[in-house]
Each structure stands twice: as structure tokens, then as C-alpha cells.
Scaffold this active site. Structure first.
Site, PDB file in Angstrom:
ATOM      1  N   THR A  14      -5.633 148.113 114.018  1.00  0.00           N
ATOM      2  CA  THR A  14      -6.052 149.466 113.628  1.00  0.00           C
ATOM      3  C   THR A  14      -4.881 150.322 113.191  1.00  0.00           C
ATOM      4  OG1 THR A  14      -7.939 149.341 115.109  1.00  0.00           O
ATOM      5  CG2 THR A  14      -7.200 151.544 114.553  1.00  0.00           C
ATOM      6  N   SER A  56      -6.522 142.072 115.552  1.00  0.00           N
ATOM      7  CA  SER A  56      -5.996 141.235 116.635  1.00  0.00           C
ATOM      8  C   SER A  56      -6.999 140.234 117.234  1.00  0.00           C
ATOM      9  CB  SER A  56      -5.314 142.069 117.707  1.00  0.00           C
ATOM     10  OG  SER A  56      -6.222 142.744 118.516  1.00  0.00           O
ATOM     11  N   ASP A  90      -6.701 144.939 120.687  1.00  0.00           N
ATOM     12  CA  ASP A  90      -7.627 144.077 121.444  1.00  0.00           C
ATOM     13  C   ASP A  90      -6.908 142.939 122.176  1.00  0.00           C
ATOM     14  OD1 ASP A  90      -9.684 145.656 120.534  1.00  0.00           O
ATOM     15  OD2 ASP A  90     -10.489 144.189 119.127  1.00  0.00           O
TER      16      ASP A  90
HETATM   17  N1  ASP Z   1     -10.032 145.744 116.787  1.00  0.00           N
HETATM   18  C1  ASP Z   1      -8.714 146.298 116.586  1.00  0.00           C
HETATM   19  C2  ASP Z   1      -7.681 145.188 116.707  1.00  0.00           C
HETATM   20  O1  ASP Z   1      -7.356 144.801 117.778  1.00  0.00           O
HETATM   21  C3  ASP Z   1      -8.456 147.330 117.592  1.00  0.00           C
HETATM   22  C4  ASP Z   1      -7.132 148.009 117.475  1.00  0.00           C
HETATM   23  O2  ASP Z   1      -6.220 147.582 116.808  1.00  0.00           O
HETATM   24  O3  ASP Z   1      -6.992 149.048 118.140  1.00  0.00           O
HETATM   25  O4  ASP Z   1      -7.211 144.742 115.722  1.00  0.00           O
END
Ligand code: ASP
Length: 323
Positions: A14, A56, A90
């Protein structure tokens, strides 16, 4: 004083995404962090690497190994003073712990991420990146193991975990707390962590599964796992390390197939111990050869077991890793 040389590794997540008109958060063509990063060069000189750009949940232990090798390469060839890794939140704690277990470097290695993407109101990415850089350039961060910095807190890789699905204060170290804070005035450490043993590893070939225990659980999943070519199994057990009696047959099937079984607790505070002597209780399980862990959560115990099994399959050695 001359500026320190930092390796800045972007891996996705993110922190490097944006929200579109429909509200979907996704990667863009180029990393918005690099476009909107004012004055980062005030803090250090940077070498920037982007070995992959992944959310992630797409990160695997092989990517973690790639990051380890990248950091070692720049340490040996360019004498970097530290590294900052931007990562999706994540699985951030898993990459941090993998690096903590496998990197034998004393320079600061700091992971950070964001809960809100680059163009959302209250976006935390740039702030967290600058905080991570400030920690990585702090002399006091030297020799403290791999660190995770978000939301003005400094956590150790071994204890930190993502505790909230969306709140910016999601990263916490249950039971232990952060080891330092980041303020406008400076980077302040208030604890010195005890460092874990380091493991040499150049490739990964072991598969370890995680399974969560629940009231009324039986042996079907465990017995199936015994025949699915897994090299080890982590069970998130009940309380101090107990399982329902109907799982005992499945536990025996795993152990009879020489598949190590490591128990962590599904409670997020405390450690597992062989306290209870009833069927499926910790004492009973330990007598059958189940290994009790020392407070790691399931996902971190899994990485440790994968790494351990790549060194030796001696049950005593594996048990000693979790003491
Ligand atoms: N779903 C995202 C990831 O882990 C969440 C984040 O980066 O905060 O890539």
C-alpha cells in the site's frame, strides 16, 4: 558530519499504491513514494533498488531470501550504513523476522509500510518512510536486529505483529511493547533487545504448514497433512498448548511420519508449556514428541522451522531452536 549511505529497497504494498476513482487501492506505473518524497536526501545518501513490486500477500520466502542477498551484496560491495525496506503490511512481520533470523549484519535494517495509500486523506506512507530513514541513520539503532518502524514506534522483528486490519496503529508487540519511539526531536530507544541466533541459509526447500486449533477439532486435517509432503507443521494450539483429544491420532500420524510438529498458542500473549496432563493436554503432547515454542506467533514459528529444517532434521536440534 558526512551523510550516511542507505540502501532503500521498495518491494510494493500500500505504501507504493494509490486509490482510483472507484476506491480500489492498487499499484501505479511508477512508485508514488519516489515522486512525492521531499527532502529525503537531507537525511542520507540513497541507493534505491526495486527488486519487485508486489502486494505483500504475493511475497514468498524466496522473495525474503532475495532481499537478504541484496542487502548483503550492498553491504559488501558499497559499505552501506543501513537499509530501509518499504513493504506491504500484510506480511511485513514475516519478511522482517526472516531477515532477522538470517542476516548477520549489525547495521540497522528497518522495514516500514503504510495503511493508507499515497493519495488517500491521512496517508501515512511518506511519514513512515521518513521515520524509518531517521531510525536507520541513528547510531543507536546499530546492533538491535531487524526493526519495524510505523506510526512513531520502533518494534523488533521478533515481537511485532499486525494487530488491526486497517488502523494506522496496527503494528504492536503484544506483551513486550515497542523498544523505542520516533519524535520530532529525535529517535529514542528505551529498551535493548536480546538478539536471536542467526542461521546461514542460501536456498529454501522446506514446506511448513500452519493449522489453527478449535473446539471440537478432530484428526482429519492433521492426518491429511501427514500425507501431503509437508516437512513440518505449526499448530496454533489452545491456551498454553493443548489440543482437543480427537486430534491426538492426527498428531501421532505426523510424528510417525517424522514430520516435526511445533505448537504455538492461538492466544497472542504468553508462551506454550506442557502443563496439562489430560488427553490432548500439553504434557501428553510433549510426551508424544510435540515441540513447544517460546512465544513466537504461528507465521514466525513457520519461518523458523523452515530455516531450521534446512540446517538439520535432528529432532533435538529442531526442539532447541524453540527454547
Ligand atoms: N494488502 C496490502 C499489502 O500488504 C496492505 C498494506 O500494504 O498495508 O500489500
Amino acid at each position: 558530519m558526512s551523510k550516511k549511505k542507505l540502501l532503500l529497497i521498495h518491494t510494493g504494498g500500500t505504501i507504493s499504491m494509490s486509490e482510483d476513482e472507484s476506491g480500489a487501492v492498487k499499484p501505479e506505473g511508477d512508485n508514488p513514494l519516489m515522486r512525492h518524497t521531499p527532502n529525503l536526501n537531507d537525511y542520507a545518501d540513497f541507493i534505491v533498488e526495486t527488486p519487485f513490486t508486489l502486494p505483500s500477500p504475493h511475497i514468498t520466502p524466496d522473495h525474503m531470501l532475495e532481499l537478504k542477498k541484496l542487502i548483503e551484496k550492498y553491504y559488501l560491495e558499497q559499505g552501506i550504513h543501513g537499509a530501509v525496506i518499504t513493504h506491504g503490511t500484510d506480511t511485513l512481520e514475516e519478511t522482517a523476522y526472516f531477515l532477522d533470523l538470517t542476516l548477520r549484519l549489525s547495521i540497522p535494517i528497518v522495514l516500514t509500510g503504510a495503511m493508507r495509500s499515497s493519495n488517500e486523506v491521512g496517508s501515512d506512507g511518506l511519514y513512515n518512510l521518513i521515520s524509518a530513514v531517521r531510525v536507520a541513520t541513528s547510531d543507536e539503532a546499530f546492533g538491535k536486529g531487524v526493526l519495524v518502524v510505523l506510526n512513531d514506534e520502533i518494534h523488533t522483528a521478533v515481537n511485532v505483529t499486525k494487530t488491526h486490519s486497517s488502523n494506522v496503529s496496527t503494528f504492536q508487540s503484544p506483551q513486550y511493547g515497542p523498544i523505542g519511539i520516533v519524535t520530532k526531536g529525535g529517535v529514542l530507544f528505551h529498551h535493548t533487545p536480546k538478539l536471536d541466533v542467526k542461521y546461514s541459509i542460501s536456498q529454501l526447500s522446506k514446506n511448513v504448514a500452519i493449522i489453527k486449533a478449535y473446539a471440537g477439532m478432530d484428526s482429519r486435517l492433521l492426518s491429511a497433512l501427514a500425507n501431503l509432503n509437508f516437512d513440518g507443521v505449526i499448530i496454533e494450539a489452545l491456551g498454553q498448548g493443548n489440543l482437543p483429544p480427537a486430534t491426538v491420532e492426527g498428531i501421532e500420524a505426523l510424528i510417525n511420519n517424522n514430520i516435526p510438529v511445533v505448537l504455538v498458542s492461538r492466544c497472542f500473549n504468553g508462551i506454550t508449556q506442557d502443563v496439562y496432563g489430560y488427553e490432548g493436554g500439553g504434557r501428553d503432547l510433549k510426551n508424544k514428541g510435540v515441540i513447544f515454542s517460546n512465544g513466537l506467533n504461528g507465521q514466525k514459528a513457520r519461518l523458523k522451522l523452515m530455516i531450521g529444517l534446512s540446517q538439520s532434521d535432528d529432532p533435538d536440534y529442531i526442539a532447541s531452536m524453540f527454547k
